[in-house]
Design an enzyme around this catalytic site. Sequence first.
Site, PDB file in Angstrom:
ATOM      1  N   HIS A  87      84.281  34.324  12.734  1.00  0.00           N
ATOM      2  CA  HIS A  87      84.483  35.053  13.983  1.00  0.00           C
ATOM      3  C   HIS A  87      83.382  36.088  14.207  1.00  0.00           C
ATOM      4  O   HIS A  87      82.948  36.316  15.316  1.00  0.00           O
ATOM      5  CB  HIS A  87      85.829  35.776  13.945  1.00  0.00           C
ATOM      6  CG  HIS A  87      86.982  34.841  13.865  1.00  0.00           C
ATOM      7  ND1 HIS A  87      87.050  33.697  14.614  1.00  0.00           N
ATOM      8  CD2 HIS A  87      88.111  34.868  13.136  1.00  0.00           C
ATOM      9  CE1 HIS A  87      88.166  33.062  14.344  1.00  0.00           C
ATOM     10  NE2 HIS A  87      88.827  33.746  13.439  1.00  0.00           N
ATOM     11  N   ARG A 133      74.276  14.286   9.302  1.00  0.00           N
ATOM     12  CA  ARG A 133      73.575  15.405   9.938  1.00  0.00           C
ATOM     13  C   ARG A 133      73.809  16.729   9.208  1.00  0.00           C
ATOM     14  O   ARG A 133      73.062  17.682   9.376  1.00  0.00           O
ATOM     15  CB  ARG A 133      74.000  15.529  11.411  1.00  0.00           C
ATOM     16  CG  ARG A 133      75.467  15.857  11.582  1.00  0.00           C
ATOM     17  CD  ARG A 133      75.944  15.593  12.999  1.00  0.00           C
ATOM     18  NE  ARG A 133      76.182  16.817  13.735  1.00  0.00           N
ATOM     19  CZ  ARG A 133      76.851  16.879  14.881  1.00  0.00           C
ATOM     20  NH1 ARG A 133      77.338  15.777  15.431  1.00  0.00           N
ATOM     21  NH2 ARG A 133      77.026  18.006  15.502  1.00  0.00           N
ATOM     22  N   GLU A 176      77.438   8.384  21.668  1.00  0.00           N
ATOM     23  CA  GLU A 176      77.007   8.875  20.360  1.00  0.00           C
ATOM     24  C   GLU A 176      77.247   7.884  19.236  1.00  0.00           C
ATOM     25  O   GLU A 176      77.059   8.200  18.072  1.00  0.00           O
ATOM     26  CB  GLU A 176      77.640  10.244  20.046  1.00  0.00           C
ATOM     27  CG  GLU A 176      79.065  10.402  20.450  1.00  0.00           C
ATOM     28  CD  GLU A 176      79.592  11.844  20.372  1.00  0.00           C
ATOM     29  OE1 GLU A 176      78.874  12.751  19.945  1.00  0.00           O
ATOM     30  OE2 GLU A 176      80.764  12.035  20.737  1.00  0.00           O
ATOM     31  N   CYS A 182      73.058  16.020  25.655  1.00  0.00           N
ATOM     32  CA  CYS A 182      73.535  17.353  25.269  1.00  0.00           C
ATOM     33  C   CYS A 182      73.450  17.611  23.765  1.00  0.00           C
ATOM     34  O   CYS A 182      74.046  18.566  23.275  1.00  0.00           O
ATOM     35  CB  CYS A 182      74.957  17.571  25.766  1.00  0.00           C
ATOM     36  SG  CYS A 182      76.138  16.394  25.089  1.00  0.00           S
TER      37      CYS A 182
HETATM   38  C1  PEP Z   1      76.358  15.364  19.633  1.00  0.00           C
HETATM   39  O1  PEP Z   1      76.883  14.633  18.810  1.00  0.00           O
HETATM   40  O2  PEP Z   1      75.155  15.291  19.943  1.00  0.00           O
HETATM   41  C2  PEP Z   1      77.142  16.412  20.312  1.00  0.00           C
HETATM   42  C3  PEP Z   1      76.611  17.120  21.283  1.00  0.00           C
HETATM   43  O3  PEP Z   1      78.404  16.639  19.867  1.00  0.00           O
HETATM   44  P1  PEP Z   1      78.742  17.520  18.590  1.00  0.00           P
HETATM   45  O4  PEP Z   1      77.471  18.188  18.157  1.00  0.00           O
HETATM   46  O5  PEP Z   1      79.781  18.491  19.026  1.00  0.00           O
HETATM   47  O6  PEP Z   1      79.244  16.512  17.629  1.00  0.00           O
HETATM   48 MG    MG Z   2      79.027  14.574  18.619  1.00  0.00          MG
END
Ligand code: PEP
Ligand code: MG
Length: 763
Positions: free
Chosen positions: A377, A653, A619, A690
């Site tokens: 937080h 990732r 994705e 995004c």
């Molecule tokens: C993505 O996977 O690129 C994405 C924007 O979603 P998140 O990072 O929330 O998994």
């Molecule tokens: Mg994602």
Amino acid sequence: MQNPRGNDPRIAGPEPALRIFMRRLRQIMAEPSDGQTRLDTIVRQVAGHMVADVCSIYLKRQDGSLELFATEGLNPAAKHITFMMRGEGLVGLCAHLAQPINEPDAQNHPSFSYHPETGEEIYHSLLAVPVSRGGSDVLGVLVVQNRTERLYSDDDVEVLETTAMVLAEHLVSGDVAGVNTAAEFSRSRSHVVRGQPIADGIALGHVVIHESRVVITELRSENPAIESERLETAVGEMKATLDELLEQNDVAAAGEHREIFEAYRMFANDRGWLRRMKEAIQQGLSAEAAVARVQNDTRARMSAHKDAYFRERLKDVDELSDRLLRVLAGRKTGQHAQALPADTVLVARTMGVADLLDYDRTRIKGLVIEDSSAQSHIAIVAKAWGIAAVGQARGVMERVDFGDPIIVDAETGDVHIRPSSEIIASYADKARFRARKRRKYRSLKSVPALTRDGQRIGLSINAGLLVDMPQIEAAGADGIGLFRTELQFMVAQALPRMERQTQFYKEVMDLAGERPVTFRTLDVGGDKALPYLRHPAEENPALGWRAIRMALDRPGLLRTQIRALLRGAGARELRVMLPLITTVDEIDAARLLIKRELELLERRGGPVPRRVHVGIMLEVPSLLYQLDAVMPRVDFVSVGSNDLLQYLFAADRNNERVSNRYDRLSIIALRALKSIVEAAAKYGTHLSLCGEMAGFPLEAMALIGVGYRNLSMSPSNIGPVKSMILSLDTEALTAELSKLMASAEGSLREPLKAYAMANKLEV
Ligand code: PEP
Ligand code: MG
């Protein structure tokens, strides 16, 4: 009254003896003498009090080894001669485990290490406790030994631990003057502590230590009635300050901070908590010791949970207990407000949001916390306030003093303590450079993101909490391209009910005004677990039961969210985005669910959104081979490049070992991304991207080169990306990129950098 050990505190016995001993210890600390003499006196006193043949103090050196600093009973000539290497012997083991070691037959313990110069071969039993401050870094080890084989009693452990605690405080505060320990030595030199950035920025300033803990010296009390009353008064006072904080405007306005305070208030009102502390008082503890005892018990119970949510709750309890101890000690919260330097960098072992709010926000430039993660937080608040903050800065508290110059580099996570003038000069340059850039980006706020050849690029922000909302305006963004609804669920204490969700989505849309907000439905599961939802343990959570998979299997959750979104939108347009779609059936199923909810709302006569746009996150690579089926089914597609690339390259990732095994600018990645642009164009489907890559100017340039015209990113990246866009010629770039993609192999990073350089693009 009998205390649990069967001793009547009114009769002279072990309890008064312990008090006399503690008083003596405090006297020793207060006496004007040099550090070595103090340590020598302490070991003598402890040995006498515990009837031990040996008492020794080992202190940690810079290199992590432990040096024998003082001893009663071992060969005095071994002082400063005997060293235990890191982890060596039972003493090293105690430091390593940060736990007491109680061994009746030490010499036969596998970790025993024999140092002939000490003459310790005749001692069989050993009790060692770590000298550490509030459970943080171990500064040394306090040891007693006896010739006979004996298991030391709980009382013995308590005496030794209390002594170690007092010793630690004095070591850290530098009161054991003249002793060249790691703690003291480290206070006079430059240091770099490496932590993890939790809120971006660079801060140059001076240290203000946030003392979250109060040292407890009076452990016992003979008068439980008085202690209970003290406790009750303190709890009452603390609750009143929490109520006051909750009434402050900027807290109340930011929905999720409110939740944190409400969580505190919930704990503060928890009768079980108060009862447990009172029980501890009845057992002969002082009010302060009772708070600490219950805090430790709770910590022991909760720390077994691996779950991030429980760790956060544990922090709530810790923060509240520390707060209560400060009230008991008569220390006012926010006490530093007047004396705060204008360039304050707060340094803390742990810190709660409530603690941060006690300070004058205009004076705080940076924040360094020994124990805090990017998801905490406090990180959320630091980001919202624009304070450079670094977490996980292990050992920082031992190295700083009030007023020390300090630099917080929340780009790299480095914290420079008492930096040299060269380092200060170079950071001052860096900070000025950043400030100049920020001014420049701010001046671009209202400038349309148009390329030199007139292409308009849509720039939106990624958000998820109410505190993010002012960023749309501040960044001059077109709207919110990705609203991660799960964040609100993650900061909540329990599953938010429909009314609460409705209110929240309405507030988000009200704050966004005319600018569109794309709400992504719950993307939970995987690494984003909701503690109040049962989730099976999975061997491979990234490929597991998450996002739309979970939502369709448990339609109740999705239905409630859709209902709340539809109601929150009222008569406005609504944009709903489905995460982790893998097959078109999932789109059909989710669309059907949305359609039914819309019809239901219509039948009930409530206001209905003017239009509901249903889109998907692209994705999962399987969709790349169904684009002709996907595009006509949806109103928009947003590429989640974070997940798309991790699945495309089968590289987690979140795993540093593999996450950089591929380049986002490799031809393979760009080819996949380009195929989506072509399919979207063929069907006239609105397309955006995004994932994080949209926020890096070079990557954003490449995305525009393969045809993306809408990007969504962290608010702080809008300025740099827009700045690049303003000097870009898309036609020339597209031609260059097509050529490169046709001829080159591997990554296009270097050729694209060269292109940017040649065309004076800021990337
Ligand atoms: C993505 O996977 O690129 C994405 C924007 O979603 P998140 O990072 O929330 O998994
Ligand atoms: Mg994602």
